[in-house]
Design a protein around this motif. Structure first.
Motif, mmCIF file in Angstrom:
data_model
loop_
_atom_site.group_PDB
_atom_site.id
_atom_site.type_symbol
_atom_site.label_atom_id
_atom_site.label_comp_id
_atom_site.label_asym_id
_atom_site.label_seq_id
_atom_site.Cartn_x
_atom_site.Cartn_y
_atom_site.Cartn_z
ATOM 1 N N GLN A 33 -80.464 -7.834 -95.750
ATOM 2 C CA GLN A 33 -80.429 -7.822 -94.276
ATOM 3 C C GLN A 33 -80.186 -9.229 -93.975
ATOM 4 N N ARG A 34 -80.899 -10.330 -94.603
ATOM 5 C CA ARG A 34 -80.892 -11.513 -94.007
ATOM 6 C C ARG A 34 -79.725 -12.367 -94.392
ATOM 7 N N GLU A 37 -76.711 -10.644 -92.022
ATOM 8 C CA GLU A 37 -76.784 -11.001 -90.682
ATOM 9 C C GLU A 37 -76.626 -12.649 -90.611
ATOM 10 N N ASP A 61 -84.925 0.287 -89.912
ATOM 11 C CA ASP A 61 -85.859 -0.632 -89.390
ATOM 12 C C ASP A 61 -85.969 -1.891 -89.577
ATOM 13 N N GLY A 63 -83.152 -3.538 -89.656
ATOM 14 C CA GLY A 63 -81.770 -4.227 -88.843
ATOM 15 C C GLY A 63 -80.465 -3.390 -89.048
#
Length: 359
Positions: A33-34, A37, A61, A63
């Motif tokens: 996710q990091r 993004e 949850d 992202g």
């Protein structure tokens, strides 16, 4: 079926059994996710890897903008379990039987988008959407070198996009490719952006995919979202591709040594009905976590054959070993449930809700 809570020891499991390291799953979800993004993209994970609504909810949850499903059966299973946000189905939906199933799902979901790569599919979607008085967002799938389905050139994509914009109850939302690592992806995207801009056709979404492609997201600055699936568990292929390390692999198959017919051969009770024979671009049929010098040399339906000739220490009959599969996505579709493990204890038993949902 709902997840079952459990606090028994993983050592109490009968074999073969599929176990999931919960700490590694959480770390994989957060890390990817990091990563996505950080490249300015939205994450739309592919749930065919795990087929478990509770894991999809973990991803959302963390992202994720929504989820990707491959077949309508997966969508039905996830919607029934309460995952009703933004869903993309990345497989051509052909025929009245399937378009009726699709339209029955549309009012139950915040956004349900579909793909197409030909006029027949587009017209079938349009007719179904018109019949039900609903609008359908559509992305066009392009083949950037993987050699599966998909439009072959940006010009073909532009022509089909113009048709999609004209057909009743369809909304053209953009283009989709899989995987980014296919050789023509960057050039295809760049040419498409130029041609669509010149024609005055908006491209709100450019969707790429694949866990190995996570290493090269910066190469696709025009892309808006990424669809990866395998990263949640990882497997031998992902380590081989450089997308993961062995300590990122969350799925293992616990299996018992049932025979030692020779000094250098062990037989375990997990064969192709659990591990599968898929190899793609790797050799052999998995990695034995406790004996990394062992080779999973062959599989029949119920038997796994381990070559121990390179091992200094060798497992005995009755020992339990853990095999990291070549391709975790297929293993998910082979079993009714997986066991979520933390610190050697079974914390949760998840039914594989979308197992066998291939229509």
């Amino acid at each position: 079926m709902k997840p079952q809570k459990s606090r028994s020891s993983v050592a109490d499991l009968d074999t073969p059994a599929v176990t999931i390291d919960l700490d590694r799953v959480d770390e994989n979800i957060a890390r990817v996710q990091r990563r996505i993004e950080g490249c300015g993209l939205v994450n739309r994970p592919h749930v065919k890897t795990h087929k478990i609504p509770a894991i999809a909810q973990k991803q959302i949850d963390a992202g994720a903008v929504g989820i990707t499903c491959q077949k309508l059966g997966e969508v039905e299973a996830f919607v029934e379990a309460g995952v009703t946000g933004d869903i993309l189905v990345t497989f051509n939906i052909v025929g009245d039987l399937k378009t009726e199933r699709l339209m029955a799902l549309v009012p139950r979901v915040k956004r349900l988008a579909v793909v197409a790569d030909n006029e027949v599919v587009l017209r079938g979607l349009s007719e179904a959407a018109r019949r039900h008085g609903r609008d359908l967002p559509v992305l066009l799938e392009c083949d950037s070198g993987f050699g599966r389905n998909g439009l072959q050139t940006p010009d073909e994509a532009l022509d089909l996009a113009k048709l999609a914009a004209q057909l009743p109850n369809l909304r053209f939302d953009g283009l989709l490719v899989f995987p980014n690592t296919a050789p023509r992806t960057k050039g295809f995207f760049e040419a498409a952006v130029s041609k669509f801009e010149a024609a005055g056709v908006p491209l709100p979404i450019l969707s790429g995919g694949g866990t190995p492609a996570l290493n090269a997201l910066e190469d696709y600055p025009m892309m808006t979202e990424h669809r990866a699936g395998t990263y949640v568990y990882n497997d031998v292929m992902m380590v081989h591709s450089g997308a993961a390390r062995w300590d990122n692999c969350a799925m293992t198959v616990r299996t018992t040594v049932v025979s030692r017919p020779t000094a250098d051969r062990a037989i375990v009770d997990a064969g192709s009905k659990v591990l599968t024979r898929e190899q793609y671009y790797v050799e052999n049929f998995g990695r034995v976590a406790e004996y990394p010098d062992a080779v999973v040399a062959n599989l029949s339906e119920e038997h796994g054959m381990l070559d121990l000739s390179a091992c200094r220490d060798k497992p005995k009959v009755g020992d339990v070993v853990s095999i990291i599969p070549n391709h975790c996505c297929v293993v998910s579709n082979m079993v009714d449930e997986v066991h979520g493990v933390r610190d050697g204890m079974i914390e949760v038993v998840w039914p594989v809700a979308a197992r066998g949902k291939v229509t």
